[in-house]
Design an enzyme around this catalytic site. Structure first.
Site, PDB file in Angstrom:
ATOM      1  N   CYS A  53       0.839  -1.213   0.000  1.00 32.30           N
ATOM      2  CA  CYS A  53       0.000   0.000   0.000  1.00 32.30           C
ATOM      3  C   CYS A  53       0.870   1.258   0.000  1.00 32.30           C
ATOM      4  O   CYS A  53       0.546   2.249  -0.664  1.00 32.30           O
ATOM      5  CB  CYS A  53      -0.924   0.021   1.207  1.00 32.30           C
ATOM      6  SG  CYS A  53      -2.023  -1.397   1.303  1.00 32.30           S
ATOM      7  N   ARG A 130      -7.930  -4.443  -2.854  1.00 32.65           N
ATOM      8  CA  ARG A 130      -7.495  -3.319  -3.696  1.00 32.65           C
ATOM      9  C   ARG A 130      -8.487  -3.199  -4.848  1.00 32.65           C
ATOM     10  O   ARG A 130      -8.457  -4.011  -5.774  1.00 32.65           O
ATOM     11  CB  ARG A 130      -6.097  -3.573  -4.261  1.00 32.65           C
ATOM     12  CG  ARG A 130      -5.035  -3.678  -3.225  1.00 32.65           C
ATOM     13  CD  ARG A 130      -3.656  -3.828  -3.825  1.00 32.65           C
ATOM     14  NE  ARG A 130      -2.781  -4.413  -2.830  1.00 32.65           N
ATOM     15  CZ  ARG A 130      -2.255  -3.752  -1.790  1.00 32.65           C
ATOM     16  NH1 ARG A 130      -2.502  -2.468  -1.651  1.00 32.65           N
ATOM     17  NH2 ARG A 130      -1.486  -4.365  -0.922  1.00 32.65           N
TER      18      ARG A 130
END
Ligand code: BEZ
Length: 219
Positions: A53, A130
């Site tokens: 991330c 995601r």
């Protein structure tokens, strides 16, 4: 991975109106309707202070101007508190020298995650996958992409999809595999036998077959 019987919350589909929401973010309260008239790239990540991330946020931050140029607003989201977001974004500024100029939603009550189908329970019941939603200036979902936690996203691909959508809207064309802005485009296929015969004789196009014709990119 263990099988569970739980179900994934519903996912808005291409062509659906993007569900409106109000949420708190690293830039204060926001709602989707604040961005009417702009493209919105709503993307979720599993958690702050995690390695993949962090690399994604650094790249989104570096490419922020390219989204701006396309009238597109980036909005991040995870099931973390606003204080966690603030600490993580500050750390990115300090360590990597990148400023995250877009809001990151603190979706602690999972309201937005549930509206957009961002929790895939078999992956994790407490964090978002995601996902990337492309929401057009009229508030309609035009594309969506999902990745697992282990795969960092490709920002070029997100910009490429955005370009393809805006070219398709502006010029009534489609874009071929591996297309990038400026490359040749595909002309819609003929809908009648007569039009197909005419297409085969069209000297202004690069006609590969009656249903596959290519032309230079419009500007
Ligand atoms: C990561 O961003 O590195 C990550 C986040 C959640 C699960 C696994 C990896």
């Amino acid at each position: 991975m263990a099988e569970t019987s739980s179900v994934t919350s519903s996912i808005p589909k291409i062509g659906d109106r993007a569900p409106d929401f109000q949420a708190n973010s690293s830039k204060g309260p926001l709602s989707l309707k604040d961005y009417k008239g702009k493209w919105v790239i709503l993307f979720s990540h599993p958690a702050d202070f995690t390695p993949v991330c962090t690399t994604e946020f650094i790249e989104f931050a570096k490419r922020y101007d390219e989204f701006e140029k396309r009238n597109a607003q980036l909005i991040g989201l995870s099931i973390d508190s606003v204080y966690s977001h603030i600490a993580w974004l500050l750390q990115m500024e300090k360590i990597y020298g990148v400023e995250v100029k877009f809001p990151v939603i603190a979706d602690l009550n999972m309201n937005v995650a549930n509206l957009y189908g961002l929790i895939h329970e078999r992956a994790s019941a407490t964090s978002t996958v995601r996902a990337v939603f492309f929401i057009d200036p009229e508030g309609v979902v035009r594309a969506l992409i999902y990745y697992p936690a282990s795969t960092g996203r490709n920002i070029d691909e997100i910009l490429r999809v955005l370009d393809s959508l805006t070219y398709a809207d502006s010029f009534m064309i489609a874009t071929p595999a591996n297309w990038n802005a400026g490359d040749d485009v595909i002309v819609p296929q003929p809908a009648t036998l007569q039009a197909a015969k005419e297409r085969l004789k069209d000297k202004n196009l690069n006609v590969k077959d009656w249903f596959l014709a290519i032309k230079k990119s419009p500007k």
